[in-house]
Design a protein around this motif. Structure first.
Motif, PDB file in Angstrom:
ATOM      1  N   PRO A 228       0.933  -1.117   0.006  1.00 34.68           N
ATOM      2  CA  PRO A 228      -0.049   0.029  -0.015  1.00 34.68           C
ATOM      3  C   PRO A 228       0.574   1.236   0.057  1.00 34.68           C
ATOM      4  N   ASP A 229       2.099   1.253   0.378  1.00 33.60           N
ATOM      5  CA  ASP A 229       3.102   2.355   0.329  1.00 33.60           C
ATOM      6  C   ASP A 229       3.549   2.719  -1.142  1.00 33.60           C
ATOM      7  N   PHE A 230       3.303   1.839  -2.046  1.00 31.27           N
ATOM      8  CA  PHE A 230       3.838   2.079  -3.424  1.00 31.27           C
ATOM      9  C   PHE A 230       3.109   3.509  -3.794  1.00 31.27           C
ATOM     10  N   GLN A 231       3.945   4.181  -4.522  1.00 29.68           N
ATOM     11  CA  GLN A 231       3.499   5.295  -5.392  1.00 29.68           C
ATOM     12  C   GLN A 231       3.517   4.833  -6.696  1.00 29.68           C
ATOM     13  N   ILE A 232       2.496   4.977  -7.292  1.00 28.50           N
ATOM     14  CA  ILE A 232       2.480   4.402  -8.869  1.00 28.50           C
ATOM     15  C   ILE A 232       1.755   5.702  -9.650  1.00 28.50           C
ATOM     16  N   GLY A 233       2.570   5.916 -10.720  1.00 32.74           N
ATOM     17  CA  GLY A 233       2.073   6.987 -11.595  1.00 32.74           C
ATOM     18  C   GLY A 233       2.073   6.647 -13.061  1.00 32.74           C
ATOM     19  N   ASN A 234       1.417   7.620 -13.765  1.00 29.93           N
ATOM     20  CA  ASN A 234       1.462   7.247 -15.282  1.00 29.93           C
ATOM     21  C   ASN A 234       2.533   8.093 -15.804  1.00 29.93           C
ATOM     22  N   MET A 235       2.798   7.991 -17.128  1.00 34.97           N
ATOM     23  CA  MET A 235       3.852   8.724 -17.965  1.00 34.97           C
ATOM     24  C   MET A 235       3.118   9.372 -19.312  1.00 34.97           C
ATOM     25  N   ILE A 236       3.111  10.514 -19.458  1.00 34.94           N
ATOM     26  CA  ILE A 236       2.586  11.155 -20.619  1.00 34.94           C
ATOM     27  C   ILE A 236       3.638  11.870 -21.310  1.00 34.94           C
ATOM     28  N   ALA A 237       3.947  11.846 -22.844  1.00 34.97           N
ATOM     29  CA  ALA A 237       4.703  12.849 -23.512  1.00 34.97           C
ATOM     30  C   ALA A 237       4.105  14.361 -23.414  1.00 34.97           C
ATOM     31  N   LEU A 238       4.295  15.219 -22.669  1.00 37.09           N
ATOM     32  CA  LEU A 238       3.588  16.394 -22.469  1.00 37.09           C
ATOM     33  C   LEU A 238       4.207  17.421 -23.398  1.00 37.09           C
ATOM     34  N   THR A 239       3.719  17.638 -24.677  1.00 37.89           N
ATOM     35  CA  THR A 239       4.399  18.658 -25.529  1.00 37.89           C
ATOM     36  C   THR A 239       3.241  19.586 -25.772  1.00 37.89           C
ATOM     37  N   PRO A 240       3.239  20.718 -25.208  1.00 40.75           N
ATOM     38  CA  PRO A 240       2.074  21.446 -25.399  1.00 40.75           C
ATOM     39  C   PRO A 240       2.000  22.019 -26.840  1.00 40.75           C
ATOM     40  N   TYR A 241       0.587  22.400 -27.057  1.00 37.89           N
ATOM     41  CA  TYR A 241       0.401  22.738 -28.421  1.00 37.89           C
ATOM     42  C   TYR A 241      -0.246  24.307 -28.114  1.00 37.89           C
ATOM     43  N   TYR A 242       0.612  25.104 -28.815  1.00 43.74           N
ATOM     44  CA  TYR A 242       0.060  26.538 -28.833  1.00 43.74           C
ATOM     45  C   TYR A 242      -0.741  26.819 -30.116  1.00 43.74           C
ATOM     46  N   PRO A 243      -1.716  28.026 -30.141  1.00 51.25           N
ATOM     47  CA  PRO A 243      -2.122  28.179 -31.195  1.00 51.25           C
ATOM     48  C   PRO A 243      -1.389  29.160 -32.037  1.00 51.25           C
ATOM     49  N   ILE A 244      -1.215  29.218 -33.220  1.00 48.12           N
ATOM     50  CA  ILE A 244      -0.453  30.119 -33.992  1.00 48.12           C
ATOM     51  C   ILE A 244      -0.581  31.494 -33.823  1.00 48.12           C
ATOM     52  N   ASN A 245      -2.176  31.878 -33.745  1.00 46.23           N
ATOM     53  CA  ASN A 245      -2.554  33.198 -33.203  1.00 46.23           C
ATOM     54  C   ASN A 245      -3.768  33.099 -32.541  1.00 46.23           C
ATOM     55  N   CYS A 246      -4.399  34.376 -32.255  1.00 49.15           N
ATOM     56  CA  CYS A 246      -5.404  34.472 -31.488  1.00 49.15           C
ATOM     57  C   CYS A 246      -6.772  34.321 -32.320  1.00 49.15           C
ATOM     58  N   HIS A 247      -6.936  33.785 -33.579  1.00 48.85           N
ATOM     59  CA  HIS A 247      -7.760  33.494 -34.236  1.00 48.85           C
ATOM     60  C   HIS A 247      -8.807  32.556 -33.395  1.00 48.85           C
ATOM     61  N   PRO A 248     -10.046  32.676 -33.011  1.00 49.51           N
ATOM     62  CA  PRO A 248     -10.720  31.677 -32.364  1.00 49.51           C
ATOM     63  C   PRO A 248     -10.796  30.294 -32.652  1.00 49.51           C
ATOM     64  N   ASP A 249     -10.601  30.229 -34.023  1.00 49.03           N
ATOM     65  CA  ASP A 249     -10.644  28.871 -34.479  1.00 49.03           C
ATOM     66  C   ASP A 249      -9.379  28.060 -34.289  1.00 49.03           C
ATOM     67  N   ASN A 250      -8.320  28.991 -34.188  1.00 53.77           N
ATOM     68  CA  ASN A 250      -6.845  28.253 -33.707  1.00 53.77           C
ATOM     69  C   ASN A 250      -6.819  28.095 -32.356  1.00 53.77           C
ATOM     70  N   ILE A 251      -7.643  28.854 -31.508  1.00 55.23           N
ATOM     71  CA  ILE A 251      -7.569  28.521 -30.138  1.00 55.23           C
ATOM     72  C   ILE A 251      -8.261  27.231 -29.903  1.00 55.23           C
ATOM     73  N   LEU A 252      -9.215  27.055 -30.460  1.00 56.85           N
ATOM     74  CA  LEU A 252     -10.243  25.786 -30.396  1.00 56.85           C
ATOM     75  C   LEU A 252      -9.393  24.643 -30.921  1.00 56.85           C
ATOM     76  N   TYR A 253      -8.606  24.869 -32.004  1.00 54.96           N
ATOM     77  CA  TYR A 253      -8.103  23.870 -32.578  1.00 54.96           C
ATOM     78  C   TYR A 253      -6.914  23.414 -31.599  1.00 54.96           C
ATOM     79  N   ALA A 254      -6.082  24.194 -31.195  1.00 53.28           N
ATOM     80  CA  ALA A 254      -4.889  23.962 -30.074  1.00 53.28           C
ATOM     81  C   ALA A 254      -5.652  23.317 -29.047  1.00 53.28           C
ATOM     82  N   ASN A 255      -6.628  23.658 -28.465  1.00 58.46           N
ATOM     83  CA  ASN A 255      -7.482  22.712 -27.698  1.00 58.46           C
ATOM     84  C   ASN A 255      -7.651  21.363 -27.889  1.00 58.46           C
ATOM     85  N   GLU A 256      -8.456  21.287 -29.208  1.00 55.67           N
ATOM     86  CA  GLU A 256      -8.656  19.963 -29.555  1.00 55.67           C
ATOM     87  C   GLU A 256      -7.409  18.897 -29.462  1.00 55.67           C
TER      88      GLU A 256
END
Ligand code: BG6
Length: 472
Positions: A228-256
């Motif tokens: 029960p004392d084990f600490q077990i984690g997951n492991m994700i490659a977390l490369t964030p995506y930034y939108p190219i600009n503030c066009h709402p379609d790009n914001i939504l796309y980066a989120n997706e």
């Protein structure tokens, strides 16, 4: 303040540095049939071992025979923890045996004992791109539900054997890499199958990802029962995506596009599939084998902490079609520079990522990979000057410190990648070096395998002694 028990460490993975294939019980793994490539030439996945081809992972840096020397070196560096993996095919050479290899188990007993003797905590990944080759060829890897049982048997064997030696575990390394299902390399190393050979590669990818998520949850549950004392984690490659600009379609796309990373984390941390994923499966008309029992399992096997790798950020543009096999988005960021291998250098992105994950999950975070792959020069006097690496690490650790001290993010530890030079995963090269310890080994397999301290060695050693003081 960075906590006094902060886990300063270093990371490696069995297949990239152990070697120890021939003359041992170890079976072939999916990594053992990957040839050497380069930044322009993809690694080949061969059918078995083809004579005359060069497979750099077979020898790695020969940690198998030099672990005492290497552990003494990282102890001198002052590491509090060392992240490595247990090579699945060293324990179950083919993967479907009922009995593990005692020789394989003994090897890790010796490694963990040696680490503990030096006061270094092992941080162990169960599956870091090392599935037994036999499971890939005979069962289709994780495209087959049966592989869940084989993985669970392996996980339980490790948990039971090392329950008093290892506290920190991770289930699957960079489980979300397979979202790049257009590339055989990522499917092969994550799932043990070639998605491109299936009628619907994307559907197969989600199916095998689901089996891995179930396997991960079952392992967490089993591990907690064993200790029960084990600490077990997951492991994700977390490369964030930034939108190219503030066009709402790009914001939504980066989120997706961020769903490529976060879906796995959502399941492993929250214990269920997020609605955006369920809607996507429905829209694509995927017929996934996800049973009610599986859904219960996912709920019961959530992780204690979130492990992730951070190397770079990516920019996305809704008008640029996604390359389904690439790690990088192909859209330039005018505000960042990049490595010789085209990975952007974005230290602030690490602070952004830490905040993103902590706000979303409120779970302890463990940066289990970060680092600068570069060509290093070993001087005649045995020195190796790597100011670029010190700069990279210093800037990233400073941003991590800001996340902890200014933003209040809970970070457990930091284990820079490839603390000792090793074989590159994506290219199979030796010359893409990350280490603070130089290894005399070249792309073609020549070299004495002798170890040398780089300038970053002393720099990191001092940083650990100071517990990161003086960076802010
Ligand atoms: C991560 C992997 O993708 O990045 C490691 O978990 C890998 O196995 C590291 O080595 C760096 O990638 P590369 O291709 O530069 O070795």
């Amino acid at each position: 303040m960075i906590k006094p028990d902060f886990l300063w460490g270093g990371a490696l993975a069995a297949h990239q540095f152990e070697g120890g294939l021939f003359g041992t019980d170890k079976g072939l793994s999916v990594a053992d049939v990957l040839t050497a490539g380069s930044v322009d030439t993809p690694r080949e996945i061969t059918k078995g071992i083809v004579p005359g081809k060069h497979y750099p992972n077979h020898v790695g840096i020969d940690f198998y025979n030099r672990y005492e020397e290497d552990i003494a070196l990282i102890a001198e560096l002052g590491l509090k923890c060392f992240r490595t993996s247990i090579n699945w095919s060293r324990i179950y050479p083919k993967g479907d045996e009922k009995t593990p290899s005692e020789q394989g188990l003994l090897f890790y007993d010796k490694v963990f004992d040696c680490l503990l003797k030096h006061g270094i905590q092992p941080v162990i990944t169960l599956s870091h791109f090392e599935m037994p080759y036999h499971l890939a060829t005979e069962y289709g890897g994780f495209s087959n539900r049966k592989t869940i049982d084989f993985f669970l048997r392996f996980a339980k064997t490790c948990f039971k054997r090392y329950k008093d030696k290892v506290k920190y575990w991770l289930t699957f390394n960079e489980i979300n890499n397979q979202m790049n299902f257009g590339s055989d390399l990522f499917g092969w190393t994550n799932a043990g199958c070639l998605f491109s050979t299936f009628d619907n590669p994307e559907e197969t990818m989600y199916q095998s990802a689901h089996y891995q998520l179930v396997a991960s949850a079952l392992a967490v549950k089993a591990g907690k029962k064993i200790n029960p004392d084990f600490q077990i984690g997951n492991m994700i490659a977390l490369t964030p995506y930034y939108p190219i600009n503030c066009h709402p379609d790009n914001i939504l796309y980066a989120n997706e596009r961020m769903h490529e990373k976060l879906m796995f984390c959502d399941v492993q941390v929250r214990g269920h599939y997020p609605n955006y994923a369920l809607k996507y499966f429905e829209k694509q008309n995927f017929k996934l084998d996800i049973t009610k029992k599986d859904l219960k399992t996912l709920k019961k096997g959530t992780v204690d902490y979130i492990g992730f790798s951070y190397y770079m950020s990516n920019v996305v543009d809704v008008s640029v079609p996604r390359d389904k096999g690439a790690l990088t988005s192909g859209v330039e960021n005018p505000f960042t520079t990049e490595t010789d291998w085209g990975w952007t250098i974005d230290p602030v992105g690490l602070r952004y990522t830490l905040n993103l994950l902590y706000e979303r999950y409120e779970k302890p975070l463990f940066i289990v990979e970060n680092g600068f792959g570069a060509v290093d020069v070993l001087e005649e006097d045995g020195t190796c000057h790597d100011p670029y690496r010190i700069k990279y690490l210093k800037e990233h650790i400073t941003e991590m410190k800001k996340a902890i001290e200014i933003d209040g993010v809970d970070v457990m530890g930091y284990t820079p990648w490839g603390i000792i030079d090793c074989v590159s995963f994506t290219t199979g090269e030796m010359k893409k070096r990350y280490g603070m310890i130089y290894v005399d080994r070249n792309n073609d397999g020549s070299g004495s395998l002798k170890r040398y301290r780089k300038d970053s060695f002393d720099w990191y050693k001092n940083l650990i002694v100071q517990n990161g003081k003086g960076l802010l």
